[in-house]
Design a protein around this motif. Structure first.
Motif, PDB file in Angstrom:
ATOM      1  N   ALA A 332       0.835  -1.209   0.000  1.00 40.39           N
ATOM      2  CA  ALA A 332       0.000   0.000   0.000  1.00 40.39           C
ATOM      3  C   ALA A 332       0.868   1.256   0.000  1.00 40.39           C
ATOM      4  O   ALA A 332       0.632   2.198  -0.774  1.00 40.39           O
ATOM      5  CB  ALA A 332      -0.928  -0.006   1.216  1.00 40.39           C
ATOM      6  N   THR A 453      -0.104   4.748   7.805  1.00 37.33           N
ATOM      7  CA  THR A 453       0.450   3.422   7.530  1.00 37.33           C
ATOM      8  C   THR A 453       1.924   3.340   7.943  1.00 37.33           C
ATOM      9  O   THR A 453       2.382   2.277   8.397  1.00 37.33           O
ATOM     10  CB  THR A 453       0.308   3.079   6.040  1.00 37.33           C
ATOM     11  OG1 THR A 453       0.845   4.136   5.245  1.00 37.33           O
ATOM     12  CG2 THR A 453      -1.156   2.882   5.675  1.00 37.33           C
ATOM     13  N   MET A 510      -5.232   0.041  -3.135  1.00 42.16           N
ATOM     14  CA  MET A 510      -4.400   0.370  -1.981  1.00 42.16           C
ATOM     15  C   MET A 510      -5.247   0.497  -0.718  1.00 42.16           C
ATOM     16  O   MET A 510      -4.887  -0.016   0.353  1.00 42.16           O
ATOM     17  CB  MET A 510      -3.644   1.663  -2.270  1.00 42.16           C
ATOM     18  CG  MET A 510      -2.794   2.200  -1.120  1.00 42.16           C
ATOM     19  SD  MET A 510      -3.706   3.266   0.037  1.00 42.16           S
ATOM     20  CE  MET A 510      -4.157   4.630  -1.032  1.00 42.16           C
ATOM     21  N   GLU A 511      -6.372   1.174  -0.830  1.00 41.22           N
ATOM     22  CA  GLU A 511      -7.240   1.359   0.341  1.00 41.22           C
ATOM     23  C   GLU A 511      -7.832   0.039   0.819  1.00 41.22           C
ATOM     24  O   GLU A 511      -7.979  -0.190   2.030  1.00 41.22           O
ATOM     25  CB  GLU A 511      -8.349   2.349  -0.012  1.00 41.22           C
ATOM     26  CG  GLU A 511      -7.829   3.762  -0.252  1.00 41.22           C
ATOM     27  CD  GLU A 511      -8.896   4.733  -0.713  1.00 41.22           C
ATOM     28  OE1 GLU A 511      -8.596   5.946  -0.789  1.00 41.22           O
ATOM     29  OE2 GLU A 511     -10.029   4.285  -0.985  1.00 41.22           O
ATOM     30  N   VAL A 514      -5.322  -1.691   3.026  1.00 42.03           N
ATOM     31  CA  VAL A 514      -5.265  -1.115   4.371  1.00 42.03           C
ATOM     32  C   VAL A 514      -6.447  -1.589   5.203  1.00 42.03           C
ATOM     33  O   VAL A 514      -6.298  -1.941   6.385  1.00 42.03           O
ATOM     34  CB  VAL A 514      -5.229   0.422   4.296  1.00 42.03           C
ATOM     35  CG1 VAL A 514      -5.303   1.036   5.691  1.00 42.03           C
ATOM     36  CG2 VAL A 514      -3.963   0.894   3.589  1.00 42.03           C
TER      37      VAL A 514
END
Length: 536
Positions: A332, A453, A510-511, A514
């Protein structure tokens, strides 16, 4: 040889750590009671005065800002370099890509060395390389030499990027790191914000070499700051890498059971070090089987000798990569980093080609991306600590590292739409003021994600924060390297609209990574801890 003395625990005040989740303690047994970050040490950096802590924060922030500045100060001058050195667009891309790939992966070596020799010696050696690389760049006569010297400059400047977060982890406790990381990370974001405007103005006033002479001066200031003002924050008792080296030395010595099962430590009492017995007590649940007879004579910490194995950067990296939660967060982070570098590079091309902007004007527009990133970093750090404190209070004072990611949800709603908006305002060549607004919003929301992150990586890897940050640097540098190399071909084929619509989809992925770590990361960490415990 020093006469044997019975070791005594030094009188050192110990900070109160946040309590780990009760389930974690039960799942990992005795090992989970070991808090490597709070092993008692003399001259504990977390007990330093606010002035000393602030000085440390300012020095490492300056170093990271200069490192980030070096990465993109060249961008507004690319067309000038291309003409002066008779280079192609592909060769110009390689000057950027070479910097990124070295900046991303060389920290693995700096990180491993800093866990053995300390932070300050590594900062000094790396800063010296930074000075040499910057000087050689200013004197480059061919594009091939420039590519090589950009790599050398990256090797020297990247140490600050990889070790600084670990340095702050040495100084600040867990509950302070969100705010501190937010403030600290504003510095390497200030570099990209100022880089284009500085590079553009210097190139326009003098020539493209002026940017690298400026970097030479900055590198020299960084070196002198570390030499004169910086106090080493490293404490080997709190380094898993160093303690592993100590364990290997201890287990290689002959163990003789004494009649009284007493422990005698063969080293002189020293106020500057924690006796080995205390380290052994910390390590024993993890590393020393109960059936092994008690050590009657052990070397002091100063007797641990360096070997090639001790400074091998890959085992710490592999340990970080062996945990699923780390891998997903690393990916990410890499996607965010690759996106921002692609954005900065292609935006420069769009402004030069479609808007016929000068180097200085390009720098002014790109300044919006940096300003948004700085605001997002500072505000997200404070928001992260606030959310974490509320969650800990709601959880009865207990915490787990994944709580840190909760604050990132706020930015998830906005980042992909902002990227799509930027894609099509560039594609339609609307007024540059709209592009400036979109860059500001993208910088704010993307760095909001990244700050959370990065703080999570430090929190989720106690005792290995330096290795975690170095591994993060390697992954993000590699992805940025790829994104820069493919940026121009994709922009030429898809246009800004197609390229950044695709990047918006990547940001959604990417989200999702997470969110997956937020939901599953705690259980994954427990499984990894149990597996590592069973392989001891």
């Amino acid at each position: 040889m020093a006469s044997p003395t019975v070791s005594k625990t030094p009188s050192v005040s110990k900070p109160q750590p946040l309590r780990q989740d009760a389930d974690t303690e039960s799942s990992t047994g005795a090992a989970s009671t070991i808090d490597i970050e709070h092993v008692p040490v003399n001259d504990d950096p977390r007990q330093w005065s606010p002035a000393r802590k602030t000085t440390t924060l300012c020095i490492v922030s300056l170093a990271t800002m200069m490192s980030a500045l070096a990465s993109n100060i060249q961008n507004p001058s690319n067309s000038l370099i291309e003409v002066d050195l008779h280079a192609t667009s592909s060769q110009i891309s390689w000057t950027l890509a070479a910097f990124l790939i070295i900046q991303g992966n060389f920290p693995l070596l700096w990180s491993a060395a800093s866990e053995i020799k300390g932070r300050k010696p590594v900062y000094l050696v790396a800063s010296a390389l930074f000075v040499v690389g910057s000087a050689a760049l200013a004197l480059s006569k061919t594009i091939e030499v420039m590519i090589g010297m950009r790599a050398l400059q990256a090797a020297g400047s990247c140490a600050a990027m990889s070790i600084s977060a670990a340095t702050l982890a040495d100084v600040y406790d867990t509950h302070e790191r969100g705010t501190t990381m937010g403030i600290f990370f504003a510095a390497p974001l200030l570099g990209p914000a100022l880089g284009p405007i500085l590079g553009g103005s210097l190139s326009q006033a003098f020539d493209w070499r002026a940017s690298f002479y400026f970097m030479l001066i900055c590198a020299a200031v960084v070196f002198l700051s570390f030499l004169v003002l910086f106090k080493d924050t490293y404490r080997r008792e709190r380094s898993l890498t160093y303690c592993s080296a100590l364990q290997r030395l201890l287990t290689s010595k002959e163990r003789v059971r004494s009649p009284n099962e007493s422990i005698i430590v063969g080293h002189e009492s020293n106020n500057d070090q924690t006796p080995v017995m205390d380290v052994e007590k910390q390590l024993q649940p993890l590393d020393v089987p109960d059936h092994i007879s008690t050590v009657t004579s052990t070397p002091g910490l100063d007797d641990v000798k360096l070997s090639l194995r001790d400074i091998n950067p890959f085992p710490p990296c592999f340990r970080i990569l062996s945990r699923k939660n780390n891998v997903l967060i690393l990916i990410a982070n890499g996607l965010i980093f690759g996106f921002t570098y692609c954005l900065s590079y292609t935006c420069s091309r769009t402004l030069a080609n479609a808007y016929d902007y000068s180097a200085f004007s390009i720098g002014l527009v790109l300044l919006c991306l940096g300003v948004g990133s700085i605001a997002g970093s500072v505000l997200s750090g404070r928001w992260s600590d606030r959310v974490l404190a509320k969650m800990i209070e709601a959880n009865g004072g207990k915490w787990h590292a994944e709580m840190r990611l909760e604050s990132s949800k706020l930015a998830m709603l906005w980042l992909p739409p902002f990227v799509v908006g930027y894609a099509w305002v560039c594609e339609k060549h609307v007024h540059v003021a709209v592009i400036c607004v979109m860059l500001l919003l993208i910088g704010f929301s993307s760095i909001w994600m990244y700050t959370s992150t990065l703080a999570y990586l430090v929190d989720a890897n106690p005792g290995r924060s330096c290795s975690a940050v170095a591994t993060n640097s390697s992954v993000r540098g590699s992805l940025a390297f790829v994104s820069v190399l493919i940026a121009v071909p994709l922009q030429d084929v898809l246009g800004d609209g197609g390229l950044y619509s695709a990047w918006a989809g990547v940001m959604v992925v990417m989200e999702l990574l997470v969110i997956l770590v937020l939901q599953k990361g705690e259980s994954w960490r427990k499984e990894s801890e149990e597996r590592e415990l069973n392989t001891k």
